[in-house]
Write an enzyme that holds these catalytic residues in place. Structure first.
Site, short mmCIF file in Angstrom:
data_model
loop_
_atom_site.label_atom_id
_atom_site.label_comp_id
_atom_site.label_asym_id
_atom_site.label_seq_id
_atom_site.Cartn_x
_atom_site.Cartn_y
_atom_site.Cartn_z
N ASP A 1 5.87 10.04 -14.94
CA ASP A 1 5.71 8.72 -15.55
C ASP A 1 6.71 8.53 -16.69
O ASP A 1 7.40 7.50 -16.78
CB ASP A 1 4.27 8.61 -16.07
N HIS B 1 8.02 1.24 -11.89
CA HIS B 1 6.58 0.97 -11.93
C HIS B 1 6.17 -0.11 -10.93
O HIS B 1 5.06 -0.07 -10.40
CB HIS B 1 6.15 0.59 -13.35
N HIS C 1 5.87 1.69 -7.74
CA HIS C 1 4.58 2.40 -7.79
C HIS C 1 3.45 1.48 -7.37
O HIS C 1 2.59 1.84 -6.55
CB HIS C 1 4.30 2.93 -9.20
N HIS D 1 -0.69 8.75 -10.78
CA HIS D 1 0.20 7.65 -11.17
C HIS D 1 1.64 8.12 -11.33
O HIS D 1 2.57 7.55 -10.74
CB HIS D 1 -0.32 7.05 -12.49
#
Length: 365
Positions: A170, A253, A256, A270
């Site tokens: 992340d 992101h 994602h 995540h």
């Protein structure tokens, strides 16, 4: 031009920092709803109860496991019924995001105790809300950042190292996304352009990961606290939090979020899926070959996913891949902060290219 940055009120980190939790909470309230995830309830309950023993009243409440509207409203009702005046969240990213939402609904202080360094969620004025089935629902922008974030690095080492590695996945996207926002003057999470301090912190996050990531992982695997571990916990939690929130998010992101459309990805963390998003972002944004190698090398070094099979996606049809790409390119998604052309077709091609590169590398091992 107006720039805006936002920060948590206090950030406390160190070996056995849990010992000052009650002292930190006392500045904000004396009747707490303490939200704790399943792992904490089973393995760390006595430590949390001991840390809060000086408080007059603290209700320890189990978290269901999903940061969704149903769970948020259940806990909002529990807070009201007990007439609490402060929320404490203890656990992983979804636990902490839920604690922030309960505090948001009641307009009360929130103190967060991350027990894993797997995301930058603890420091942000943002909660990621999912649907009951685990698919991405929305970002909820909050009125302010957490009042206190307290990280006990000894506790971090008690969790599997996979969590720390996911946090590095992340955090590794932070500088790349912030840099693209800086170039485009894209909005950060306040809706305004970020300040130079945010971009500088994002770059420090990047350098810290490359310098200390491998040794921090080894330290966590051996349950020891050393400076390298402290540096990576700070990078995963504080530097990445400040970098993404005040610097801005972009393609990694958003991709994602697109990947969560596929239910096979729900078993993965995540940061593991963000790593796949970052790898695809490298091709989408035409990064130099040396930078692409740096990204894949780092992910391989610390055992982050490097291809779709690593996050449970096998032999998808073009229609299924396009559904992921279209979700990543939805209106309002952060991928539109990229200073490059963005279409669902291009995103799909770059996901396929990143998957091919990661698969090629795995064959060479």
């Amino acid at each position: 031009m107006i720039t805006t940055s936002i920060f948590p009120g206090r950030y406390v980190q160190g070996d056995e920092a849990l010992g000052v939790l009650a002292e930190e909470v006392a500045h904000h309230g004396n009747k707490a709803l303490v939200l704790a995830d399943k792992f904490i309830m089973e393995h760390q309950r006595s430590a949390i109860e001991s840390a809060l023993s000086d408080m007059n009243d603290a209700l320890l409440e189990p978290f269901s496991g999903e940061c969704c509207d149903d769970e948020i409203q259940r806990l909002v009702a529990r807070f009201s019924a007990r007439q609490c005046n402060v929320v404490i969240g203890v656990g992983g990213g979804k636990t902490l995001d839920t604690a922030k939402m309960v505090a948001f609904e009641h307009k009360c202080p929130v103190v967060l105790v991350p027990t894993i360094a797997s995301t930058d969620a603890p420091c942000s004025a943002l909660s990621v809300i999912y649907n009951n089935d685990g698919s991405f629902c929305r970002y909820q922008i909050l009125e302010h950042n957490p009042n206190v974030v307290l990280v006990d690095t000894r506790m971090i080492t008690q969790a599997p190292a996979r969590f720390l590695v996911a946090g590095m996945g992340d955090a590794f996207a932070t500088w790349f996304e912030a840099e693209d926002c800086r170039i485009k003057r894209g909005a950060n999470m306040t809706g305004r352009v970020g300040p130079m301090s945010a971009y500088a912190l994002a770059h420090l996050c990047h350098e810290t990961l490359l310098e200390f990531g491998a040794h921090a992982k080894l330290a966590c695997e051996n349950q020891v606290v050393i400076p390298a571990l402290e540096h990576i916990v700070e990078a995963n939690t504080l530097l990445s939090g400040l970098g993404f929130e005040s610097g801005g998010l972009a393609a990694a992101h958003a991709i994602h979020n697109g990947l969560t459309v596929n239910p096979n990805t729900h078993a993965f963390y995540h940061g593991e899926k963000v790593a796949i998003g970052l790898q695809a972002m490298m091709f989408l944004t035409d990064r130099p070959s040396a930078m692409i190698d740096t990204v894949f090398d780092f992910c391989e070094q610390i055992a982050l996913p490097v291809c779709l099979a690593d996050i449970g996606i096998h032999a998808l049809s073009e229609t299924e891949l396009m559904a992921i790409a279209e979700a990543a390119c939805a209106q309002g998604e952060t991928i539109h902060n990229e200073p490059y052309e963005v279409t669902a077709r291009r995103v799909m091609d770059c996901i396929k290219m990143a998957d091919a590169e990661g698969t090629r590398r795995k064959r060479l091992q």
